[in-house]
Design an enzyme around this catalytic site. Sequence first.
Site, PDB file in Angstrom:
ATOM      1  N   HIS A  43      81.795  11.501 -57.023  1.00  0.00           N
ATOM      2  CA  HIS A  43      81.201  12.841 -56.913  1.00  0.00           C
ATOM      3  C   HIS A  43      79.685  12.673 -56.851  1.00  0.00           C
ATOM      4  O   HIS A  43      78.992  12.802 -57.858  1.00  0.00           O
ATOM      5  CB  HIS A  43      81.604  13.690 -58.116  1.00  0.00           C
ATOM      6  CG  HIS A  43      81.227  15.137 -57.996  1.00  0.00           C
ATOM      7  ND1 HIS A  43      81.992  16.146 -58.515  1.00  0.00           N
ATOM      8  CD2 HIS A  43      80.160  15.745 -57.426  1.00  0.00           C
ATOM      9  CE1 HIS A  43      81.419  17.314 -58.277  1.00  0.00           C
ATOM     10  NE2 HIS A  43      80.295  17.085 -57.621  1.00  0.00           N
ATOM     11  N   GLU A  70      84.113  14.046 -53.788  1.00  0.00           N
ATOM     12  CA  GLU A  70      83.965  15.404 -54.295  1.00  0.00           C
ATOM     13  C   GLU A  70      82.517  15.844 -54.165  1.00  0.00           C
ATOM     14  O   GLU A  70      81.604  15.024 -54.241  1.00  0.00           O
ATOM     15  CB  GLU A  70      84.339  15.479 -55.773  1.00  0.00           C
ATOM     16  CG  GLU A  70      85.751  15.107 -56.114  1.00  0.00           C
ATOM     17  CD  GLU A  70      86.012  15.224 -57.608  1.00  0.00           C
ATOM     18  OE1 GLU A  70      87.205  15.240 -57.978  1.00  0.00           O
ATOM     19  OE2 GLU A  70      85.045  15.284 -58.404  1.00  0.00           O
ATOM     20  N   HIS A 190      89.978  17.185 -64.500  1.00  0.00           N
ATOM     21  CA  HIS A 190      88.921  17.561 -65.432  1.00  0.00           C
ATOM     22  C   HIS A 190      89.479  17.600 -66.855  1.00  0.00           C
ATOM     23  O   HIS A 190      90.286  18.455 -67.193  1.00  0.00           O
ATOM     24  CB  HIS A 190      88.261  18.904 -65.103  1.00  0.00           C
ATOM     25  CG  HIS A 190      86.871  19.007 -65.681  1.00  0.00           C
ATOM     26  ND1 HIS A 190      85.735  18.657 -64.973  1.00  0.00           N
ATOM     27  CD2 HIS A 190      86.432  19.377 -66.900  1.00  0.00           C
ATOM     28  CE1 HIS A 190      84.672  18.833 -65.716  1.00  0.00           C
ATOM     29  NE2 HIS A 190      85.061  19.269 -66.903  1.00  0.00           N
TER      30      HIS A 190
END
Length: 237
Positions: A43, A70, A190
Amino acid sequence: MIRLSVNINKIATLRNARGGNTPNVVEAAKRLESFGAQGITVHPRPDERHIRYTDVRELTKVLTTEFNIEGNPNPKFIDLVLETKPAQVTLVPDAVDVLTSNAGWDTVEHKEFLKTVIAKFKAHGIRTSIFVDPDVAMVQGAAEVGTDRIELYTEAYAQGFTQNKEQAVKPYVECAEEAKRLGLGINAGHDLSLDNIKYFAEKIPFLDEVSIGHALISEALYDGLEPVVKAYLKKLS
């Protein structure tokens, strides 16, 4: 089997804290693959405070499993994804100043923007996923913008797991069922950990992939990367 994609941002954070190239992000990713991880997630953020854009380019050259990038689809991010062509891009609406991702997309409000961005990626053969809260309306909105998958934002599940796991997982089950009805693939991520992943995997129908970083890397500080990756794979099987 539900696929495990390991987010290696925290390895890059450790490297950047000291400078230099220890630990080596590319070597860590290669080892994670050899231990059984079925994907690698990164990410990159605009300030490159953990994963750098150069990391993404280097990883593209060596990874043998699915690569998932991401991020918030600003122009720089879009250019990076189109240059490196990962197997999957996951769109996350994180602001520049957030510590970590903390909300899913409002797929209704941002419908036209998401449609435009997703069309760019899909034109290059890149599978798309949208990070969404466990809200059926957001899942329905995701289907309307043409995404291939959703990624369910699982912080609320992780927080509620120890108090009432049945209640915590309920909205995720409802969203997964609706996503399947609409023809969407289902990812999740997450705050998933070795403590809560097995129950989630058992309860969520049609789950394709989980992306786990912070907990996995933290658990590996105690037990090592290989045993922890294998423990996740066992719980997901």
